[in-house]
Enzyme design. Structure first.
Site, PDB file in Angstrom:
ATOM      1  N   HIS A   1      20.812   1.109  -6.412  1.00  0.00           N
ATOM      2  CA  HIS A   1      19.442   0.579  -6.447  1.00  0.00           C
ATOM      3  C   HIS A   1      18.933   0.509  -7.894  1.00  0.00           C
ATOM      4  CE1 HIS A   1      19.096   2.520  -2.229  1.00  0.00           C
ATOM      5  NE2 HIS A   1      19.053   1.223  -2.033  1.00  0.00           N
TER       6      HIS A   1
ATOM      7  N   LYS B   1      12.301   7.823  12.686  1.00  0.00           N
ATOM      8  CA  LYS B   1      13.260   8.778  13.258  1.00  0.00           C
ATOM      9  C   LYS B   1      14.491   8.954  12.377  1.00  0.00           C
ATOM     10  CE  LYS B   1      13.526   6.902  17.319  1.00  0.00           C
ATOM     11  NZ  LYS B   1      14.028   6.405  18.567  1.00  0.00           N
TER      12      LYS B   1
ATOM     13  N   ARG C   1      25.891  -6.391  -1.916  1.00  0.00           N
ATOM     14  CA  ARG C   1      27.116  -5.636  -2.153  1.00  0.00           C
ATOM     15  C   ARG C   1      28.311  -6.280  -1.472  1.00  0.00           C
ATOM     16  NH1 ARG C   1      24.518  -0.406   0.403  1.00  0.00           N
ATOM     17  NH2 ARG C   1      24.042  -2.142   1.784  1.00  0.00           N
TER      18      ARG C   1
ATOM     19  N   SER D   1      22.631   4.438   0.820  1.00  0.00           N
ATOM     20  CA  SER D   1      21.869   5.670   1.060  1.00  0.00           C
ATOM     21  C   SER D   1      22.480   6.438   2.224  1.00  0.00           C
ATOM     22  CB  SER D   1      20.412   5.326   1.372  1.00  0.00           C
ATOM     23  OG  SER D   1      19.836   4.631   0.311  1.00  0.00           O
TER      24      SER D   1
END
Ligand code: PNS
Length: 160
Positions: free
Chosen positions: A17, A44, A93, A129
């Site tokens: 990022h 969640k 990506r 991530s």
């Protein structure tokens, strides 16, 4: 003055990022890193709260000028209008990123905002991530893939 909006979950921010932010900043006068989600309603699947993510991004972009870190909820095009952004910036990506991003870029273009893609450097093209969270959770090291402060936060959150 040109302004780009770089939206995402950033749960948490990685060096991939950061690479997109730095490279987008070379093209645009200002880059607004826009963290999606409601601060009062933690999704969640999110590990970090919006405030934690905003804080981490602010810290790791301190060395750059022309960067603003903000939270947004709702439609991205609306947010772009509010902040007067000229374009959305996204990192690409893989081919699967392309399929997903293409659809969003076309829809956003229809709604009035263009998307500019920054192709991930080979050094970072495998980072995500989710992968950072999974590897940390299972006891692996993510040193050099996320900034040290993010690495510490991941370990704190995920220590068993
Ligand atoms: O990091 P992510 O999870 O891939 O980011 C996705 C994000 C936040 C950029 C995307 O879900 C988004 O733009 N959400 C805002 C809602 C919206 O405008 N949806 C219509 C997109 S065409």
């Amino acid at each position: 003055m040109t302004k780009a909006c770089y939206p995402g979950s950033f749960d948490p921010i990685t060096y991939g990022h950061l690479d997109v932010i730095e490279r987008a900043r070379r093209v645009f006068d200002e880059v607004v890193v826009a963290v999606s989600g409601s601060p009062s309603n933690l999704s969640k699947n999110a590990l970090f709260t919006i405030d934690e993510r905003l804080e981490m991004i602010t810290e790791v972009t301190q060395h750059l000028d022309g960067i603003k870190v903000m939270n947004f909820e709702g439609l991205l095009v609306e947010f772009c209008r509010q902040i007067d952004a000229n374009a959305v910036v996204k990192g690409l990506r893989t081919v699967s990123d392309f399929d997903y991003e293409m659809q969003m870029a076309q829809m956003n273009a229809r709604m009035g905002i263009e998307t500019v893609f920054v192709v991930a450097g080979p050094k970072y093209s495998y980072l995500s991530s989710s992968l950072m969270k999974e590897v940390t959770k299972l006891g692996g090291e993510v040193t050099g893939l996320v900034p040290p402060t993010v690495e510490r936060s991941l370990k704190e959150k995920l220590k068993r």
